[in-house]
Design a protein around this motif. Structure first.
Motif, mmCIF file in Angstrom:
data_model
loop_
_atom_site.group_PDB
_atom_site.id
_atom_site.type_symbol
_atom_site.label_atom_id
_atom_site.label_comp_id
_atom_site.label_asym_id
_atom_site.label_seq_id
_atom_site.Cartn_x
_atom_site.Cartn_y
_atom_site.Cartn_z
ATOM 1 N N SER A 72 0.829 -1.210 0.000
ATOM 2 C CA SER A 72 0.000 0.000 0.000
ATOM 3 C C SER A 72 0.861 1.257 0.000
ATOM 4 N N VAL A 73 1.877 1.281 0.840
ATOM 5 C CA VAL A 73 2.759 2.449 0.912
ATOM 6 C C VAL A 73 3.492 2.633 -0.414
ATOM 7 N N LEU A 74 3.928 1.547 -1.031
ATOM 8 C CA LEU A 74 4.576 1.645 -2.346
ATOM 9 C C LEU A 74 3.641 2.299 -3.356
ATOM 10 N N LEU A 76 1.175 4.291 -2.756
ATOM 11 C CA LEU A 76 0.959 5.698 -2.405
ATOM 12 C C LEU A 76 2.153 6.558 -2.800
ATOM 13 N N ARG A 77 3.351 6.028 -2.650
ATOM 14 C CA ARG A 77 4.564 6.804 -2.942
ATOM 15 C C ARG A 77 4.935 6.811 -4.423
ATOM 16 N N GLN A 78 4.598 5.742 -5.151
ATOM 17 C CA GLN A 78 4.970 5.640 -6.564
ATOM 18 C C GLN A 78 3.768 5.218 -7.400
ATOM 19 N N THR A 79 2.681 5.930 -7.246
ATOM 20 C CA THR A 79 1.437 5.594 -7.923
ATOM 21 C C THR A 79 1.644 5.582 -9.438
ATOM 22 N N SER A 80 1.187 4.492 -10.072
ATOM 23 C CA SER A 80 1.321 4.386 -11.527
ATOM 24 C C SER A 80 0.273 3.435 -12.076
ATOM 25 N N VAL A 81 0.101 3.508 -13.390
ATOM 26 C CA VAL A 81 -0.806 2.577 -14.062
ATOM 27 C C VAL A 81 -0.288 1.153 -13.887
ATOM 28 N N ALA A 82 1.020 0.953 -14.033
ATOM 29 C CA ALA A 82 1.592 -0.391 -13.913
ATOM 30 C C ALA A 82 1.297 -1.001 -12.543
ATOM 31 N N LEU A 83 1.501 -0.247 -11.471
ATOM 32 C CA LEU A 83 1.216 -0.784 -10.134
ATOM 33 C C LEU A 83 -0.276 -1.035 -9.958
ATOM 34 N N GLY A 84 -1.100 -0.213 -10.575
ATOM 35 C CA GLY A 84 -2.544 -0.438 -10.531
ATOM 36 C C GLY A 84 -2.928 -1.742 -11.199
ATOM 37 N N ARG A 85 -2.251 -2.075 -12.291
ATOM 38 C CA ARG A 85 -2.527 -3.342 -12.985
ATOM 39 C C ARG A 85 -2.107 -4.541 -12.123
ATOM 40 N N TYR A 86 -0.937 -4.442 -11.497
ATOM 41 C CA TYR A 86 -0.519 -5.520 -10.590
ATOM 42 C C TYR A 86 -1.503 -5.645 -9.427
ATOM 43 N N ASP A 87 -1.954 -4.506 -8.918
ATOM 44 C CA ASP A 87 -2.901 -4.541 -7.810
ATOM 45 C C ASP A 87 -4.214 -5.172 -8.244
ATOM 46 N N ALA A 88 -4.646 -4.901 -9.479
ATOM 47 C CA ALA A 88 -5.878 -5.528 -9.983
ATOM 48 C C ALA A 88 -5.733 -7.046 -9.973
#
Length: 143
Positions: A72-74, A76-88
């Motif tokens: 979660s902290v990652l 918040l600190r480095q918000t990106s489309v790529a991290l959103g896809r991994y989170d999905a």
């Protein structure tokens, strides 16, 4: 299709949600409080009680809480489309295991969390691109 700026806001919102919901799982002491609170809620709703946790169960809950808090902290600190896809992808996995738990006789207290997982999973699986009417320069839009 959703704009990149909207998508990034969704990723950030999901990170805040995860941090708030997962933090009580991260330590044995906060989990003991959470377990007691959820047990009281389950009793008040008339859906039974939660089982006692063995040390191994507690370890798994604490590991999950710790990892999700760091993730979660990652985001918040480095918000990106790529991290959103991994989170999905992670949300779809979490939703699958939550649904499996409920269908296997687990507590119905899981269902609201399942709904949120599926909601953020859907939102973070949406196509990202430019929104019609918002592309190009001002001059190109004006012309």
């Amino acid at each position: 299709m959703v704009s990149e700026s909207t998508f990034v806001r969704i990723v950030r919102a999901s990170a805040w949600y995860d941090l708030i919901v997962s933090a009580p799982f991260a330590t044995p002491w906060t989990f003991a409080w959470l377990h007691q609170a959820l047990n009281a809620l389950a009793g008040a709703l008339g859906i039974g009680t939660l089982p006692d946790f063995a040390p191994e169960h507690l370890l798994m809950a604490n590991l999950m809480g710790s990892v999700v808090c760091v993730w979660s902290v990652l985001r918040l600190r480095q918000t990106s489309v790529a991290l959103g896809r991994y989170d999905a992808a992670a949300r779809w996995l979490f939703a699958a295991w939550q649904a499996y738990a409920v269908l296997s006789g687990g507590t119905l207290l899981v269902v609201p969390f399942l709904v949120v997982e599926m909601g953020f999973g859907l939102l973070q699986s949406m196509p990202v691109g430019s929104v019609p009417g918002r592309t190009g320069t001002r001059a190109a839009r004006a012309g």
